[in-house]
Motif scaffolding. Structure first.
Motif, PDB file in Angstrom:
ATOM      1  N   UNK A   1       3.202  -1.232   1.315  1.00 21.86           N
ATOM      2  CA  UNK A   1       2.846   0.091   1.833  1.00 21.86           C
ATOM      3  C   UNK A   1       2.166   0.894   0.733  1.00 21.86           C
ATOM      4  N   UNK A   2       0.978   1.386   0.997  1.00 17.60           N
ATOM      5  CA  UNK A   2       0.291   2.214   0.013  1.00 17.60           C
ATOM      6  C   UNK A   2       0.853   3.626   0.063  1.00 17.60           C
ATOM      7  N   UNK A   3       1.546   4.023  -1.007  1.00 20.58           N
ATOM      8  CA  UNK A   3       2.145   5.352  -1.064  1.00 20.58           C
ATOM      9  C   UNK A   3       1.115   6.420  -1.404  1.00 20.58           C
ATOM     10  N   UNK A   4       0.248   6.116  -2.362  1.00 27.45           N
ATOM     11  CA  UNK A   4      -0.832   7.019  -2.768  1.00 27.45           C
ATOM     12  C   UNK A   4      -1.850   6.187  -3.544  1.00 27.45           C
ATOM     13  N   UNK A   5      -2.750   6.829  -4.270  1.00 20.54           N
ATOM     14  CA  UNK A   5      -3.788   6.100  -4.989  1.00 20.54           C
ATOM     15  C   UNK A   5      -3.231   5.245  -6.121  1.00 20.54           C
TER      16      UNK A   5
END
Length: 386
Positions: free
Chosen positions: A320-324
């Motif tokens: 899961x991409x949380x942020x950059x």
């Protein structure tokens, strides 16, 4: 990069009559862990020899407690799919759920939305469902009967293949059908789907199944022979990048990238012989993950790979991409680690789940993670991971 034109090896052709049917049966035991239970309970289409292939999914008095296998965000809403055709919808970030009418009672294992309205769900018995209203209603786009007709029509006259190759593809279809209780149905499980906002994409599944559409599923073209996957490994994961790159992961270290000029998925070398359940692209970072916590990261367009020791022992099922800067790596056991995209360092995350995790999604508010479990869903505050 070396590419191969499809050609069925002579030794394979000679042994196919003995091995292919057995392989189809044996490989049913090798389905992605979060889909294994579904594999053992499906079979509706092959059980009905006449009439409609499916019944509508049964009503569940407590839909929020039913086994959920796949999750996806549809704009600000969430859609979950699961056993016996279950489809559920939440409009409050996973706090409450309502059951949605489903046209099938076969097991659904994954769901994907290209935007807030257009979505797809895949499952056993070659089921592909489609919605155009954000998941409020669903229709059958493909099933095992339609798939058999599609494959036979295509490979009877496929212009990209010679006579020998066409004959071998038709032989594979015959063997696939021979494992079905219904001779009009191919029961190959669909395991994943990805169709973009322009209507171009793929549905993929067991035994190397791959179909292509460029008109939002109005028509499909088989791409089985357009892959460096002559052994017909199961295909599990698919992901796209901002630059248009597309990757597919599968069994026995299989990782492929779309060559748009060749219109073919070509093999990518990765130093791992085990099954890769998923592939994700987060900016310039490509993550491939699979059995026993194995995680590989590339930052040079899949040219080289780093094996990331993350302390997890279960099969990895989501990134899961949380942020950059960070991704959350999730195992079927409910273990989680946070990956720094720049340094490739990992930090363990302390979060307990009551049961195995099948899927996870970050809702649009960016503050809530929702996990799909055997006994329904649960939510977590994503701020603790950032």
């Amino acid at each position: 990069m070396k590419t191969r034109r499809f050609h069925l090896p002579t030794n394979f052709a000679r042994s196919a009559l003995l091995n292919c049917g057995v392989a189809w049966l044996f490989c049913l035991a090798l389905v992605n862990p979060q889909q294994l239970f579904a594999a053992s309970t499906s079979g509706t289409a092959t059980a009905n020899a006449a009439g409609d292939l499916f019944k509508e999914a049964p009503d569940q008095p407590y839909p929020s407690t039913q086994p959920v296998i796949g999750l996806a965000a549809a704009g600000s809403d969430l859609i979950g799919v699961g056993l016996r055709g279950l489809i559920i919808k939440s409009e409050d970030d996973g706090t409450t759920w309502q059951q949605i009418s489903s046209p099938v009672d076969t097991d659904l294992v994954d769901v994907y939305f290209s935007d807030s309205k257009n979505g797809w769900a895949v499952g056993h018995d070659s089921v592909l469902l489609q919605t155009e209203d954000g998941g409020s209603s669903w229709s059958v786009n493909l099933d095992g009967k339609k798939l058999k007709t599609l494959l036979e029509n295509h490979y009877s006259s496929a212009p990209s293949l010679d006579d020998f190759e066409r004959e071998n593809m038709l032989a594979e279809i015959d063997f696939a059908t021979s494992t079905s209780a219904n001779p009009e149905v191919i029961p190959t499980p669909f395991l994943n789907v990805h169709i973009d906002e322009n209507g171009e994409g793929y549905v993929l599944g067991a035994f190397g199944m791959l179909l292509y559409t460029d008109d939002n599923g109005q028509s499909w073209v088989p791409w089985i022979e357009r892959t460096d996957n002559e052994r017909r490994m199961h295909l599990y994961g698919i992901a796209s990048a901002d630059d248009g790159s597309m990757y597919i992961s599968g069994e026995q270290g299989l990782l492929m990238r779309l060559d748009r000029e060749l219109k073919r998925f070509v093999e990518v070398n990765i130093p791992y012989p085990g099954t890769l359940f998923g592939v994700s692209v987060h900016g310039d970072v490509i993550l491939a993950y699979g059995l026993r916590g194995n995680l590989f990261v590339s930052k040079d367009h899949a040219g080289s790979w780093s094996h990331i020791e993350n302390g997890q022992k279960g099969g990895l099922i989501d990134a899961i991409r949380l942020d950059e800067n960070y991704s959350l790596i999730v195992s079927q056991r409910g273990e989680m680690t946070r990956l720094n995209h720049e340094t490739l360092e990992v930090d363990p995350v302390d979060a307990a789940f009551n049961g195995a995790v099948n899927s996870m999604v970050l809702v649009s508010s960016k503050n809530t993670l929702v996990a799909a479990l055997f006994n329904g869903t649960t939510t977590l505050d994503s701020k603790q991971f950032q």
